[in-house]
Motif scaffolding. Structure first.
Motif, PDB file in Angstrom:
ATOM      1  N   GLY A 529       0.831  -1.198   0.000  1.00 11.92           N
ATOM      2  CA  GLY A 529       0.000   0.000   0.000  1.00 11.92           C
ATOM      3  C   GLY A 529       0.861   1.240   0.000  1.00 11.92           C
ATOM      4  O   GLY A 529       2.005   1.231   0.483  1.00 11.92           O
ATOM      5  N   GLU A 628      -4.885   1.299   2.176  1.00 14.53           N
ATOM      6  CA  GLU A 628      -4.776   0.927   0.764  1.00 14.53           C
ATOM      7  C   GLU A 628      -4.335  -0.534   0.630  1.00 14.53           C
ATOM      8  O   GLU A 628      -4.842  -1.266  -0.232  1.00 14.53           O
ATOM      9  CB  GLU A 628      -3.778   1.840   0.045  1.00 14.53           C
ATOM     10  CG  GLU A 628      -3.673   1.519  -1.443  1.00 14.53           C
ATOM     11  CD  GLU A 628      -2.738   2.456  -2.188  1.00 14.53           C
ATOM     12  OE1 GLU A 628      -1.631   1.999  -2.563  1.00 14.53           O
ATOM     13  OE2 GLU A 628      -3.114   3.632  -2.375  1.00 14.53           O
ATOM     14  N   GLU A 632      -6.543  -3.776  -1.212  1.00 19.92           N
ATOM     15  CA  GLU A 632      -6.034  -4.630  -2.274  1.00 19.92           C
ATOM     16  C   GLU A 632      -5.916  -6.092  -1.845  1.00 19.92           C
ATOM     17  O   GLU A 632      -5.481  -6.930  -2.637  1.00 19.92           O
ATOM     18  CB  GLU A 632      -4.651  -4.114  -2.718  1.00 19.92           C
ATOM     19  CG  GLU A 632      -4.653  -2.698  -3.265  1.00 19.92           C
ATOM     20  CD  GLU A 632      -5.498  -2.586  -4.531  1.00 19.92           C
ATOM     21  OE1 GLU A 632      -5.477  -3.540  -5.346  1.00 19.92           O
ATOM     22  OE2 GLU A 632      -6.188  -1.555  -4.681  1.00 19.92           O
TER      23      GLU A 632
END
Length: 731
Positions: A529, A628, A632
């Motif tokens: 991230g 982030e 993902e």
């Protein structure tokens, strides 16, 4: 036993302070709800002359209600003491609740008593919980007797009930459970039912007629002798089998007539040793009558057959630091060792402590040391304080009679011990001691609560502290993960009483909210991230960029932060800021708001600005980078799994194992134990056993018990996790 014609009125009545342990008997009544314990207590009080008619207490020439509905309901869920006097002996009768939820009150009664009366309804039989208490008493050798009640019921059968008791309580020796008396029935009524009007004494061969409300003695008729002799011979053989005189059986089998006095003395010794368990019958007095059926015989058994406090071995004593001390001896002149067996709050006098004195003498206005240890896990603080003893009294219903002292072996209520809690030890202030605590059942039903209003919030903490001080079977938890206040109780009735006491006694209104199980989150696979926090709004801006890699670790590893930045891409002074930011975000959670655990977070790269970078900016960038990486990756929800052990009768093993499987449980194995029971070991998600204390009781008809302990967190099944996430979003 059985050879007294009538009570001596001058030797009976309400008990005052005892002057010697030999003149005290402490007896606890045990039985399921509805077995007739409280009615029996009132019948004993009436026969002993402590009340002037059934259900009324005589106090200073006036009559006040003893069995108001409200008061009887209160007594049905708590331990109560009724001291009476019979034949110069003070009898402390401890009435215990029959509800399984209030087993803590029962255990307190067992601790305070030296013998137990098991009250069994002739119409209901013996339930599983009563059998379990019998086994507890057997394990410590407590003397016991059985009282059969509800003989007036249409389907009551004393002989059959005696057989059931012998089977349930006799173990390998059913001849150790035998009746001392047989019921005497009158003529059949219009409904075909013959009421019990008296008793036949098997040893004395006397009839005791209660039909007029007064116990009257007579001789049996010729037609009654055969039944008497058959039961009498069996009783004599049972008594002789427990006799310390080994020649007695040979003499009896040789045809010698054993003297009744010898038999009675052997019977009393066997009962006192806890090796023979007589069965008696009792019924309350009719309106206007002075004596209830069987109550004279029962009081004779208690005063002549049950042990004195001198014969009891006191619990182990240590210093407050745990160093062993000599055992407490039941001596009024010895060092003070007493124990608070019950704590209650009175709206007029404040906290009242029911105390059993094991050694020494307790007196009003003296200063004692109060020690309480070992219940920190239930919301009780350890404490060692000196307190001044308030007034001593003997309770009787709502009345209190002042006492000048309370000697070793006796019980009394003590006022104004502000810090004393149930289970605490009272000792001399210059020689503080601590008694080994009795075993408390573990509360396993969670009740999450919150204050109803701001005014309630201000009083909640004090109200909860007073509540758990009264009841050591209740555990108070301030859960740091879910931020809930949780009262752990023994069952629904227990939790209902707790809420009512908070409202009525302490003026605290609370709302019950869903109990939350502390879930956690973790990464299912490696992910990366990038966190970029760049803002320019005049003056100094904010600039921080960091790149991280997150990978899962084994369970229990926690969060590991690794710095692999090269070339000064993130200045050294801001690396702790990144760590602080990712750890703060981990606490808040990522997918469903639960803390992140068991991952390694590696800082790989980043960027900084010579002017606009700051500690706060890199904290924000670290949190953004973790979010982030989570976006993902696949995030696992982790749920706590408990190790559960269930002790259940063999008849219910299949149902319990099937139920555990339905709760996503994994049965690890079973083990056969004594008494026709099986120990089941399983692992079950905690989210599935929130109400297991209630469900198991229903499933096993109250005969099973279970323990639980945290094992670990493990991933939730996807469909369950999705449901939890949706609930979090909707909430």
């Amino acid at each position: 036993m059985g050879d007294k014609a009538n009570a001596h009125p001058g030797a009976a009545g309400r008990a005052t302070a005892a002057d010697h342990p030999a003149s005290v008997r402490n007896v606890v009544l045990v039985g399921h709800c509805g077995s007739g314990k409280t009615t029996l207590v009132e019948a004993l009080a009436l026969t002993a002359g402590a009340v002037n008619r059934a259900g009324r207490v005589e106090d200073g020439g006036t009559v006040s209600d003893y069995d108001e509905i409200e008061h009887r309901q209160q007594r049905s869920v708590q331990l109560s003491l009724v001291p009476v006097e019979w034949d110069g002996i003070k009898v402390n009768v401890l009435d215990t609740p029959g509800y399984a939820d209030f087993v803590g009150e029962l255990r307190a009664g067992l601790r305070a008593a030296d013998a137990a009366l098991f009250v069994v309804s002739a119409s209901d039989g013996v339930d599983g919980s009563t059998r379990m208490v019998w086994e507890e008493c057997a394990a410590v050798g407590m003397p016991r007797a059985i009282v059969v009640t509800h003989l007036e019921a249409a389907r009551a059968d004393f002989e059959e009930m005696t057989r059931i008791c012998a089977e349930a309580f006799g173990g390998d020796d059913p001849d150790a459970v035998l009746p001392l008396y047989l019921p005497l029935r009158g003529p059949e009524g219009p409904d075909g039912h013959a009421p019990v009007t008296g008793l036949v004494g098997l040893l004395s061969r006397k009839l005791f007629d209660y039909s007029t409300g007064e116990r009257k003695e007579s001789e049996p008729g010729e037609d009654q002798l055969p039944d008497i002799e058959e039961a009498r011979n069996r009783l004599i053989e049972g008594i002789i089998a427990e006799s310390e005189d080994e020649t007695l059986m040979d003499r009896y089998l040789g045809g010698e007539q054993i003297d009744v006095k010898t038999l009675i003395e052997d019977l009393e010794r066997a009962v006192s040793r806890g090796t023979f368990f007589p069965v008696l019958a009792a019924a309350p007095a009719a309106e206007g009558a002075r004596q209830g059926l069987g109550t004279v015989e029962l009081l004779e058994l208690v005063t002549r057959g049950f042990p004195t406090p001198l014969e009891r071995t006191a619990p182990r004593v240590t210093t407050v630091d745990g160093a062993p001390r000599e055992a407490a001896v039941c001596d009024p002149d010895g060092p003070l060792v007493a124990e608070v067996v019950k704590t209650s709050s009175d709206p007029y006098v404040g906290r009242v402590s029911l105390v059993r004195v094991f050694s020494g003498t307790l007196r009003p206005d003296e200063t004692v040391h109060v020690s309480g240890h070992g219940l920190a896990d239930r919301g009780h603080e350890d404490h060692d304080v000196d307190e001044r003893v308030g007034a001593l009294s003997a309770p009787f219903g709502k009345q209190q009679r002042s006492l000048t002292h309370c000697i070793a072996g006796d019980l009394a209520c003590v006022a104004k011990l502000g810090r004393a809690e149930t289970g605490d030890t009272l000792s001399a202030k210059d020689d503080p001691l601590l008694m080994e605590p009795w075993r408390m059942p573990d509360p396993l039903l969670p009740l999450a609560i919150q204050a109803h209003s701001k005014a309630d919030e201000d009083k909640l903490s004090q109200g909860l502290a007073r509540l758990v001080a009264e009841d050591p079977t209740m555990r108070l938890e301030q859960n740091q993960h879910t931020h809930q206040v949780v009262l752990w109780c023994l069952g629904e009735a227990h939790s209902d009483v707790a809420l009512e006491r908070l409202r009525s006694r302490y003026g605290v209104q609370v709302d019950v909210v869903p109990h939350r199980v502390p879930l956690r989150e973790t990464f299912a696979a490696k992910s990366t991230g990038r966190g970029r926090h760049v803002k320019q709004s005049g003056g100094h801006g904010q600039y921080a960029v960091c790149e991280i890699e997150v990978e899962p670790l084994p369970g229990g590893a926690g969060i590991e932060f690794v710095d692999k930045v090269v070339g000064g891409a993130v200045p050294r002074q801001f690396i702790p800021s990144v760590e602080k930011g990712v750890r703060a975000q981990a606490v808040k959670g990522l997918a469903a708001g639960h803390p992140l655990v068991d991952v390694r977070i590696t800082l790989l790269d980043g960027k900084a600005h010579s002017v606009d970078s700051s500690d706060a900016a890199f904290q924000t960038a670290g949190a953004l980078a973790l979010r982030e990486a989570a976006a993902e990756a696949r995030i696992h929800l982790l749920e706590p799994v408990a190790e559960v052990t269930v002790l259940v009768g063999d008849a219910y093993v299949g149902a319990v194992m099937s139920d555990l499987s339905g709760r996503r449980g994994r049965v690890l194995g079973t083990e056969q134990t004594s008494g026709g029971r099986t120990l089941i070991k399983a692992e079950v998600p905690e989210i599935e056993i929130g109400r297991y204390a209630i469900d198991l009781r229903s499933l096993s008809h109250g005969t099973a018990r279970f323990d639980r302990a945290y094992a670990r967190h493990e991933p939730m099944p996807p469909q369950v996790a999705e449901r939890v996430r949706k609930q979090a979003q909707d909430g």
